[in-house]
Design a protein around this motif. Structure first.
Motif, mmCIF file in Angstrom:
data_model
loop_
_atom_site.group_PDB
_atom_site.id
_atom_site.type_symbol
_atom_site.label_atom_id
_atom_site.label_comp_id
_atom_site.label_asym_id
_atom_site.label_seq_id
_atom_site.Cartn_x
_atom_site.Cartn_y
_atom_site.Cartn_z
ATOM 1 N N GLY A 65 0.820 -1.296 0.058
ATOM 2 C CA GLY A 65 -0.058 -0.107 -0.073
ATOM 3 C C GLY A 65 0.642 1.263 0.059
ATOM 4 N N LEU A 66 2.156 1.028 0.488
ATOM 5 C CA LEU A 66 3.082 2.322 0.415
ATOM 6 C C LEU A 66 3.897 2.088 -0.846
ATOM 7 C CD1 LEU A 66 3.788 2.228 4.304
ATOM 8 C CD2 LEU A 66 2.200 3.718 2.831
ATOM 9 N N VAL A 67 4.571 1.011 -1.038
ATOM 10 C CA VAL A 67 5.279 0.923 -2.308
ATOM 11 C C VAL A 67 4.762 -0.532 -2.910
ATOM 12 C CG1 VAL A 67 7.442 2.061 -1.374
ATOM 13 C CG2 VAL A 67 6.857 -0.304 -0.834
ATOM 14 N N GLU A 68 4.992 -0.581 -4.195
ATOM 15 C CA GLU A 68 4.940 -1.612 -4.813
ATOM 16 C C GLU A 68 6.112 -2.131 -5.509
ATOM 17 O OE1 GLU A 68 1.456 -2.398 -7.526
ATOM 18 O OE2 GLU A 68 2.962 -2.254 -9.001
ATOM 19 N N VAL A 69 6.624 -3.249 -5.173
ATOM 20 C CA VAL A 69 7.873 -3.589 -5.379
ATOM 21 C C VAL A 69 8.057 -4.710 -6.654
ATOM 22 C CG1 VAL A 69 10.229 -4.737 -4.823
ATOM 23 C CG2 VAL A 69 9.034 -3.081 -3.372
ATOM 24 N N THR A 70 8.570 -4.449 -7.851
ATOM 25 C CA THR A 70 8.557 -5.634 -8.850
ATOM 26 C C THR A 70 10.079 -6.233 -9.126
ATOM 27 O OG1 THR A 70 6.695 -4.393 -10.024
ATOM 28 C CG2 THR A 70 7.645 -6.204 -11.277
ATOM 29 N N GLU A 72 12.132 -9.515 -11.315
ATOM 30 C CA GLU A 72 11.991 -10.457 -12.581
ATOM 31 C C GLU A 72 11.979 -11.774 -12.100
ATOM 32 O OE1 GLU A 72 13.478 -10.918 -16.692
ATOM 33 O OE2 GLU A 72 14.878 -10.962 -15.145
ATOM 34 N N ASN A 73 11.190 -12.637 -12.238
ATOM 35 C CA ASN A 73 11.049 -14.041 -11.962
ATOM 36 C C ASN A 73 11.893 -14.847 -13.184
ATOM 37 O OD1 ASN A 73 10.641 -16.479 -10.826
ATOM 38 N ND2 ASN A 73 8.505 -16.277 -11.134
ATOM 39 N N PRO A 74 12.820 -15.698 -12.913
ATOM 40 C CA PRO A 74 13.455 -15.938 -11.970
ATOM 41 C C PRO A 74 14.870 -15.271 -11.450
ATOM 42 C CG PRO A 74 14.180 -17.783 -13.118
ATOM 43 C CD PRO A 74 13.460 -16.510 -13.983
ATOM 44 N N SER A 75 15.406 -14.148 -12.167
ATOM 45 C CA SER A 75 16.425 -13.494 -12.276
ATOM 46 C C SER A 75 16.743 -12.940 -10.884
ATOM 47 C CB SER A 75 16.878 -12.695 -13.197
ATOM 48 O OG SER A 75 15.882 -11.315 -13.317
ATOM 49 N N GLY A 76 15.691 -12.345 -10.205
ATOM 50 C CA GLY A 76 15.807 -11.673 -8.977
ATOM 51 C C GLY A 76 16.513 -10.289 -9.178
ATOM 52 N N TYR A 77 16.354 -9.867 -10.439
ATOM 53 C CA TYR A 77 16.599 -8.449 -10.587
ATOM 54 C C TYR A 77 15.175 -7.701 -10.249
ATOM 55 C CZ TYR A 77 20.280 -9.792 -14.107
ATOM 56 O OH TYR A 77 21.259 -10.247 -14.474
ATOM 57 N N LEU A 78 15.632 -6.271 -9.589
ATOM 58 C CA LEU A 78 14.834 -5.512 -9.195
ATOM 59 C C LEU A 78 14.426 -4.448 -10.243
ATOM 60 C CD1 LEU A 78 13.054 -4.198 -6.803
ATOM 61 C CD2 LEU A 78 15.081 -2.811 -6.112
ATOM 62 N N ILE A 79 13.299 -4.799 -10.867
ATOM 63 C CA ILE A 79 13.036 -3.863 -12.145
ATOM 64 C C ILE A 79 12.028 -2.672 -11.755
ATOM 65 C CG2 ILE A 79 13.346 -5.938 -13.544
ATOM 66 C CD1 ILE A 79 10.519 -6.575 -13.908
ATOM 67 N N GLY A 80 11.182 -2.706 -10.640
ATOM 68 C CA GLY A 80 10.582 -1.491 -10.570
ATOM 69 C C GLY A 80 10.019 -1.422 -8.936
ATOM 70 N N ILE A 81 9.976 -0.024 -8.714
ATOM 71 C CA ILE A 81 9.516 0.257 -7.406
ATOM 72 C C ILE A 81 8.525 1.422 -7.627
ATOM 73 C CG2 ILE A 81 10.034 1.352 -4.997
ATOM 74 C CD1 ILE A 81 12.812 0.279 -5.168
ATOM 75 N N LYS A 82 7.278 1.184 -7.348
ATOM 76 C CA LYS A 82 6.140 1.945 -7.657
ATOM 77 C C LYS A 82 5.876 2.937 -6.279
ATOM 78 C CE LYS A 82 1.169 2.878 -8.990
ATOM 79 N NZ LYS A 82 0.120 2.176 -9.328
ATOM 80 N N TYR A 83 5.864 4.187 -6.128
ATOM 81 C CA TYR A 83 5.837 5.083 -5.054
ATOM 82 C C TYR A 83 5.264 6.075 -5.348
ATOM 83 C CZ TYR A 83 6.891 7.573 -0.752
ATOM 84 O OH TYR A 83 6.533 8.218 0.478
ATOM 85 N N LYS A 84 3.937 6.398 -4.580
ATOM 86 C CA LYS A 84 3.204 7.686 -4.841
ATOM 87 C C LYS A 84 2.720 7.792 -6.253
ATOM 88 C CE LYS A 84 3.241 9.095 -0.601
ATOM 89 N NZ LYS A 84 2.080 9.137 0.387
ATOM 90 N N LYS A 85 2.945 8.702 -6.911
ATOM 91 C CA LYS A 85 2.582 9.100 -8.322
ATOM 92 C C LYS A 85 3.722 8.403 -9.346
ATOM 93 C CE LYS A 85 -0.690 12.720 -7.528
ATOM 94 N NZ LYS A 85 -1.092 14.100 -7.741
#
Length: 679
Positions: A65-70, A72-85
């Motif tokens: 509800g505060l952050v949306e963390v994405t 990649e499966n299965p590499s484990g790369y952090l590809i996105g962090i959604k925050y506010k707008k």
């Protein structure tokens, strides 16, 4: 009598009125603080959303509800962090392997981003989700991928606007040999958003863009990391130098760094609540954030130490270590706040304090990360005995005391595999090393104002829950006789010596004043300008080391890419000389890079020096704008007949001159007379 009663009545009313005013003032103060605090994260601190997990074939999403963390499966790369707008604070134009990722530099220039093969749900509740992205090394990949078993862990918690990250890396006995020169996590943020970088209360600035460093917008300088901005996108930065090493800091201070998007009033921060998993001790320097915008969490590197730090794993050497957790934290302020940068920075510091207070975390679910009750502590007191300074024991005030893997007295600064736990003593030398992982350690220390290093000559075994009380420890610093003269302060740096003004055409405005002045570009060549006709001469009793002792012993520049060795002189008088006695020159080195110091007494032309360090050091501290690298101490014994009654001169020759950066930095030099104390 009635008049007295009335006066007493009005006095009571006055007191009650004053109390009400004070209470109202306190209420308004607290209310104002609460309102101000809620401007940081708006809805964040009152969010009660559950932590949700969604796994698909191509990606994993964790949302609280505060952050949306994405990821990649299965590499484990952090590809996105959604925050506010902001749909993604990471640079979406980058390849998915170049947004948020671990990497290791190994065996020369080999580069592995630790791409994993599987994902496992470790914990999933309404309050927390922990995931592990894993890969088991296969001998079929020998020479292609780093020989490590890998776990990359992600944790998202209810009410925390960020993601915790840590890694568990393991070598088994049958794995081949390997060097692992660098281990880190890197984040590449949205370049059109994050322009303002903050590393400390004083190191904060609007940064150049990556495009400003390319040909046509900048001029390359003496090494690839440094450029002069000639046509930057922000005209205010024209004429400044940009170099990522100007933003390095010591492990003990490298707890918080990040970026701010002014347009969105959003901050992105890396928080490191403990240094236990970092290498090289509390004074090891490393990178933080730099142009990109790039934010780094450094765990292992050869920066400011060179290859002397132990990063080699021989064949058959088993090893396992947990790096982190660190917190990637996001916050926001009202767009109407003119001081949003200050608001975001102060809130990040507040959150960091909470993380430090919570260390070691109790929400991780790896048996390799012990919680508080599974750790131990060591308490004691350190005192100093130097009878030439004081006949009584002295307090080891603000000394650094630590536990690190067993080794020699200074081995901790080159230690690159295990865990280290450091603290500082109080004003009477007491120390408390808390939350120590189970294991076998040596206890080390060094004391400001005294040369050398302390090591307790016994192993300390930490078991879960134990508390070790040590007797008073006595440090006898190296000393063979009374001080005849001294130059500098024994503090393991060259910070007290003369640091010249930078060339006006090579200035970085953020490091121009105060404690970071030494980080300016090109200071090494200022020596040849200041000492144009002859080398440095320091006269004891007349010269002042803060004005007359150059911070780095560098070669003399005599033309384009041409240099020659330099010889510094220390002139002093001796009223009496004990020809049969033994004198000692204590020479403490704060940094060395491919250098050699030869020491001669009263005869600069002797074919053989009285002493030579031989070639020492790989720390590269001069071009990387450090004020120290690895510490070295040389206790040079000199027979009395080498000295003269009256005028004497010591000649220090830095013999190597391949380039500007072949240099040493002195920490402290002291000449001691023969032993005059009775046993």
């Amino acid at each position: 009598m009635e008049k007295v009663v009335n006066m007493s009545h009005w006095r009571r009313k006055l007191v009650l009125w004053m109390v009400m005013v004070i209470q109202l003032s306190l209420f308004l103060s607290v209310f104002s603080t609460e309102i101000h605090a809620r401007k940081f994260l708006k809805d964040n601190d009152i969010n009660t959303n559950d932590v949700r997990l969604h796994i698909s074939d191509r990606q994993v999403i964790i949302d609280n509800g505060l952050v949306e963390v994405t990821i990649e499966n299965p590499s484990g790369y952090l590809i996105g962090i959604k925050y506010k707008k902001m749909q993604n604070v990471l640079e979406r134009r980058n390849h998915i392997s170049n947004r948020g990722y671990w990497d290791i530099v190994w065996d020369g220039d080999s580069y592995d981003k630790l791409e994993t093969k599987h994902v496992e749900v470790i914990t999933q509740t309404n309050d927390i989700v922990e995931l592990s992205f894993t890969k088991t090394w296969n001998s079929k990949n020998h020479g292609k991928t780093i020989p490590l078993n890998i776990q990359k862990r992600y944790i998202v918690r209810r009410g925390i606007s960020g993601v915790y990250m840590y890694g568990i890396f393991e070598r088994q006995e049958n794995f081949p040999k390997a060097h692992m020169y660098q281990i880190r996590i890197a984040f590449k943020l949205k370049e059109d958003k994050f322009r303002f970088m903050a590393l400390s209360d004083t190191i904060q600035r609007v940064m150049p863009r990556s495009e400003d460093r390319v040909k046509g917008h900048s001029k390359p300088l003496d090494f690839k990391e440094a450029v002069l901005l000639t046509n930057p996108s922000n005209p205010k930065l024209k004429g400044e130098v940009d170099d990522k090493y100007q933003y390095s800091t010591e492990n003990k201070d490298n707890k918080l760094n990040g970026w701010i998007s002014d347009h969105d009033s959003v901050g992105f921060w890396i928080m490191t609540p403990s240094n236990e998993f970092r290498t090289g001790g509390p004074h090891k320097q490393d990178l933080t954030s730099h142009v990109g915008p790039t934010a780094l969490s450094m765990f292992v590197s050869t920066h400011y130490t060179g290859t002397e730090i132990d990063t080699f794993y021989k064949e058959g050497e088993a090893w396992k270590k947990v790096f982190g957790p660190v917190l990637i934290y996001l916050n926001s302020a009202s767009s109407k706040d003119d001081d949003h940068r200050k608001i975001l920075w102060n809130d990040a510091k507040r959150q960091l304090s909470e993380e430090i207070e919570s260390w070691p975390y109790n929400f991780t679910r790896s048996e390799d990360f012990p919680h508080s009750q599974q750790r131990g502590q060591v308490n004691g007191q350190l005192r100093v005995q130097d009878r030439y300074m004081d006949k009584q024991l002295m307090q080891a005030k603000s000394a650094f005391v630590g536990l690190a893997p067993p080794g020699e007295a200074d081995s901790w600064q080159k230690e690159g595999k295990g865990y280290q736990f450091w603290t500082q003593t109080d004003k009477i030398g007491r120390f408390n090393i808390k939350n120590v992982r189970p294991g076998v350690y040596n206890l080390y220390a060094w004391v400001h104002g005294f040369i050398g290093s302390y090591k307790l000559d016994l192993n300390i075994t930490i078991q879960p829950g134990n508390k070790i009380e040590l007797d008073t420890l006595i440090y006898d610093p190296p000393r063979n006789g009374p001080t005849l003269w001294e130059i500098g302060i024994p503090d393991r740096t060259a910070a007290e010596f003369f640091i010249p003004e930078p060339y006006p055409q090579y200035v970085n405005s953020i490091t121009n004043d105060g404690a970071d002045k030494f980080r300016q570009y090109g200071l090494w060549d200022r020596y040849s300008d200041i000492y144009r006709d002859s080398d440095l001469v320091y006269t004891v009793g007349t010269s002042n080391y803060s004005k007359d002792w150059f911070f780095a012993h560098v070669p003399r520049k005599i033309g384009d890419d041409r240099y020659r060795p330099t010889t510094w002189q220390i002139k002093y008088n001796l009223q009496d000389v004990n020809n049969r006695g033994t004198y000692t020159l204590q020479m403490a080195i704060a940094a060395a890079s491919f250098a050699e110091v030869e020491v001669r007494f009263n005869d600069p032309n002797s074919d053989r020096p009285h002493f030579t360090t031989r070639r020492i050091g790989y720390d590269n501290a001069v071009p990387r704008h450090g004020i120290h690298g690895l510490y070295r101490l040389y206790s040079i014994e000199v027979p009395g007949y080498r000295f003269l009654k009256g005028s004497n001169t010591i000649y220090l020759t830095q013999t190597r001159s391949d380039n500007s950066f072949v240099a040493v930095m002195y920490d402290y030099i002291r000449l001691e007379g023969p032993n005059s104390l009775k046993n």
